[in-house]
Design an enzyme around this catalytic site. Structure first.
Site, PDB file in Angstrom:
ATOM      1  N   CYS A   1     -20.020  -9.111  10.556  1.00 54.34           N
ATOM      2  CA  CYS A   1     -18.609  -8.766  10.374  1.00 54.34           C
ATOM      3  C   CYS A   1     -18.885  -7.302   9.921  1.00 54.34           C
ATOM      4  O   CYS A   1     -17.553  -6.438   9.663  1.00 54.34           O
ATOM      5  CB  CYS A   1     -17.911  -9.452   9.250  1.00 54.34           C
ATOM      6  SG  CYS A   1     -17.902 -11.051   9.550  1.00 54.34           S
TER       7      CYS A   1
ATOM      8  N   HIS B   1     -12.983  -4.523   2.520  1.00 52.42           N
ATOM      9  CA  HIS B   1     -13.393  -5.604   3.589  1.00 52.42           C
ATOM     10  C   HIS B   1     -12.612  -6.984   3.292  1.00 52.42           C
ATOM     11  O   HIS B   1     -11.976  -7.594   4.231  1.00 52.42           O
ATOM     12  CB  HIS B   1     -14.731  -6.034   3.211  1.00 52.42           C
ATOM     13  CG  HIS B   1     -15.332  -6.916   4.316  1.00 52.42           C
ATOM     14  ND1 HIS B   1     -15.287  -6.525   5.799  1.00 52.42           N
ATOM     15  CD2 HIS B   1     -15.973  -8.252   4.378  1.00 52.42           C
ATOM     16  CE1 HIS B   1     -15.734  -7.775   6.228  1.00 52.42           C
ATOM     17  NE2 HIS B   1     -16.482  -8.634   5.501  1.00 52.42           N
TER      18      HIS B   1
ATOM     19  N   GLU C   1     -16.706  -7.654  -4.182  1.00 50.61           N
ATOM     20  CA  GLU C   1     -16.356  -6.184  -3.585  1.00 50.61           C
ATOM     21  C   GLU C   1     -15.416  -5.331  -4.701  1.00 50.61           C
ATOM     22  O   GLU C   1     -15.784  -4.386  -4.890  1.00 50.61           O
ATOM     23  CB  GLU C   1     -15.404  -6.417  -2.276  1.00 50.61           C
ATOM     24  CG  GLU C   1     -15.325  -4.907  -1.629  1.00 50.61           C
ATOM     25  CD  GLU C   1     -14.481  -5.081  -0.387  1.00 50.61           C
ATOM     26  OE1 GLU C   1     -14.431  -3.958   0.287  1.00 50.61           O
ATOM     27  OE2 GLU C   1     -14.044  -6.293  -0.093  1.00 50.61           O
TER      28      GLU C   1
ATOM     29  N   LYS D   1      -6.594  -7.450   6.534  1.00 51.08           N
ATOM     30  CA  LYS D   1      -6.726  -8.818   6.914  1.00 51.08           C
ATOM     31  C   LYS D   1      -5.723  -9.870   6.511  1.00 51.08           C
ATOM     32  O   LYS D   1      -5.722 -10.950   7.269  1.00 51.08           O
ATOM     33  CB  LYS D   1      -8.070  -9.140   6.299  1.00 51.08           C
ATOM     34  CG  LYS D   1      -9.306  -8.500   6.944  1.00 51.08           C
ATOM     35  CD  LYS D   1     -10.597  -9.144   6.567  1.00 51.08           C
ATOM     36  CE  LYS D   1     -11.820  -8.223   7.262  1.00 51.08           C
ATOM     37  NZ  LYS D   1     -11.899  -6.850   6.815  1.00 51.08           N
TER      38      LYS D   1
ATOM     39  N   HIS E   1      -9.147 -11.956   9.960  1.00 48.32           N
ATOM     40  CA  HIS E   1     -10.647 -11.258  10.044  1.00 48.32           C
ATOM     41  C   HIS E   1     -11.285 -11.311  11.412  1.00 48.32           C
ATOM     42  O   HIS E   1     -11.456 -12.348  11.965  1.00 48.32           O
ATOM     43  CB  HIS E   1     -11.573 -12.086   9.205  1.00 48.32           C
ATOM     44  CG  HIS E   1     -12.946 -11.565   8.901  1.00 48.32           C
ATOM     45  ND1 HIS E   1     -12.915 -10.196   9.488  1.00 48.32           N
ATOM     46  CD2 HIS E   1     -13.962 -11.787   8.073  1.00 48.32           C
ATOM     47  CE1 HIS E   1     -14.261  -9.904   8.965  1.00 48.32           C
ATOM     48  NE2 HIS E   1     -15.064 -11.005   8.303  1.00 48.32           N
TER      49      HIS E   1
ATOM     50  N   PHE F   1     -22.618 -11.223   7.203  1.00 48.01           N
ATOM     51  CA  PHE F   1     -23.705 -12.388   6.940  1.00 48.01           C
ATOM     52  C   PHE F   1     -24.853 -11.581   7.153  1.00 48.01           C
ATOM     53  O   PHE F   1     -25.041 -10.623   8.302  1.00 48.01           O
ATOM     54  CB  PHE F   1     -23.240 -13.292   8.003  1.00 48.01           C
ATOM     55  CG  PHE F   1     -22.162 -14.589   7.672  1.00 48.01           C
ATOM     56  CD1 PHE F   1     -21.494 -14.257   6.297  1.00 48.01           C
ATOM     57  CD2 PHE F   1     -21.983 -15.581   8.138  1.00 48.01           C
ATOM     58  CE1 PHE F   1     -20.451 -15.025   5.959  1.00 48.01           C
ATOM     59  CE2 PHE F   1     -21.010 -16.389   7.987  1.00 48.01           C
ATOM     60  CZ  PHE F   1     -20.120 -16.193   6.799  1.00 48.01           C
TER      61      PHE F   1
END
Length: 413
Positions: free
Chosen positions: A163, A302, A313, A335, A340, A399
């Protein structure tokens, strides 16, 4: 000598708009692209919602034969690259195309093709697998197809950092131009992962929300968040060396002034406690740009709507900027609008930052209802704000522990 790098073209294909203009209008209107999955039967699936493209027909962009030979993730990349190139006003007849590079990544590449051809192999035998299976499925083919389509003969690389892919692609392109290796790079990400296997895989790792309420599914920073909503689409920006852009009278959306990339070296899916890797990426971007935390107007987080991402975050932003400054900076996640987009998220969100700077508008975090004491920043809830944006930062975390941040600045001579 280090060179300055500016953004001169934008291309977006998203669940809330099939062009940059439509997408940005959707952001300003607080439009939500989440809906019931239409592309396959979800009867046996725990997850029912995704943010699919609306009214997408490949034959609006490609002839029938070409469309059949391109996985959707490559189609999306080519569409946005064409839009960004046209928007930039560049002309391949007059440009030295050996100085034009492409870095367009994808988190999972041609997963639809992989599923289809695997099914054929099992049910009909290996001889029935398409000879186009490999060139359609491998994840470098977004970059490869765009380079062929546009005629770009410079560095052609595919970034894959889950991502964080889109933001890494833009950051590495920025470095290429800054240090003199290319004059122009088309950079960003593309993703077409809303398939039975894609949804099942992310659902079984407990990353996706099972909510069936479209307005309470992708809810970044909300206390009731329960996982992300998968989106699809692509976002590409044209990065250009400043003097090259000025010489041809290009319009300039923003300047890229900093880039930070780090690794958590912690866990395959969980961010490091306290978001320390993300904090370091933000600090590195600010150091390169020679700016203080107080200078940052807006952060496009994010903000995935998973429990750990949003709380960690928040901590990362506080660590990078300092507790007091972090509370004053506008931080939103788009998002809620788009879901996403995995590897494409950073490309699309860089466009958000460029438009926020250009128009003086900070997007909202939509669908927000229940405050979370672990996410106690100014997340611009539900309503966007008119505000001069001098510096905008975009964060992407993937990830594998990949962290990336880019820092955009309002262009000044």
């Amino acid at each position: 000598m280090e060179r300055r790098v500016v953004i001169t073209g934008l291309g977006a294909l998203t669940p809330i708009g099939n062009s940059t203009e439509e997408f940005w209008n959707g952001i300003k209107e607080g439009k939500c692209g989440v809906d019931e999955i239409k592309s396959f039967d979800t009867t046996d699936f725990k997850v029912k919602l995704a943010a699919e493209l609306k009214e997408y027909n490949p034959e609006d962009y490609f002839d029938k034969r070409e469309a059949k030979r391109l996985d959707k993730f490559s189609q999306y990349a080519m569409i946005v690259a064409r839009e960004a190139w046209k928007d930039s006003g560049l002309d391949k007849e007059t440009e030295n195309m050996e100085r034009v590079g492409i870095i367009i990544g994808s988190g999972i590449g041609g997963i639809q093709t992989i599923e289809t051809e695997h099914e054929k192999c099992i049910t009909k035998g290996p001889d029935r697998v398409s000879p186009m299976y490999i060139p359609m499925g491998i994840s470098n083919m977004a970059t490869g197809n765009v380079a062929i389509d546009i005629g770009a003969k410079g560095e052609s690389i595919a970034m894959v950092t889950a991502c964080a892919t889109g933001t890494h692609s833009i950051g590495e392109s920025f470095r290429m131009i800054k240090h003199g290796y290319q004059d122009i790079v088309l950079a960003g990400g593309t993703e077409a992962g809303i398939t039975p296997l894609g949804i099942a895989g992310f659902a079984n790792i407990k990353a996706l929300t099972k909510s069936e309420d479209k307005t309470r599914a992708s809810i970044p920073f909300d206390k009731e968040r329960s996982g992300f909503v998968m989106g699809e689409g692509a976002g590409v920006v044209v990065l250009e060396e400043l003097e090259h852009a000025k010489k041809r009278g290009a319009k300039i959306y923003a300047e890229i002034v900093g880039y930070g990339a780090t690794s958590d070296a912690y866990h395959i899916t969980s961010p490091a406690p306290g978001g320390e890797g993300g904090a370091r990426a933000m600090k590195i971007a600010m150091e390169e740009a020679k700016v203080n935390p107080e200078d940052i107007t807006y952060i496009n987080a994010h903000g995935t709507s998973t429990h750990l991402n949003d709380s960690y975050e928040t901590q990362a932003i506080k660590t990078a900027l300092g507790e007091e400054v972090a509370k004053k900076v506008m931080v939103s996640s788009t998002k809620g609008h788009t879901g996403h987009l995995l590897g494409a998220a950073g490309g699309v969100e860089a466009i958000v930052c460029a438009k926020a700077i250009q128009e003086g508008f900070v997007p909202a975090t939509i669908n927000y209802k229940v405050p979370d004491e672990e996410c106690d920043l100014d997340i611009v809830p539900n309503e966007g704000r008119k505000a001069e944006v001098k510096y905008a930062m975009s964060n992407s975390l993937g990830f594998g522990g990949h962290n990336s941040s880019i820092l955009l600045k309002k262009y000044e001579e």
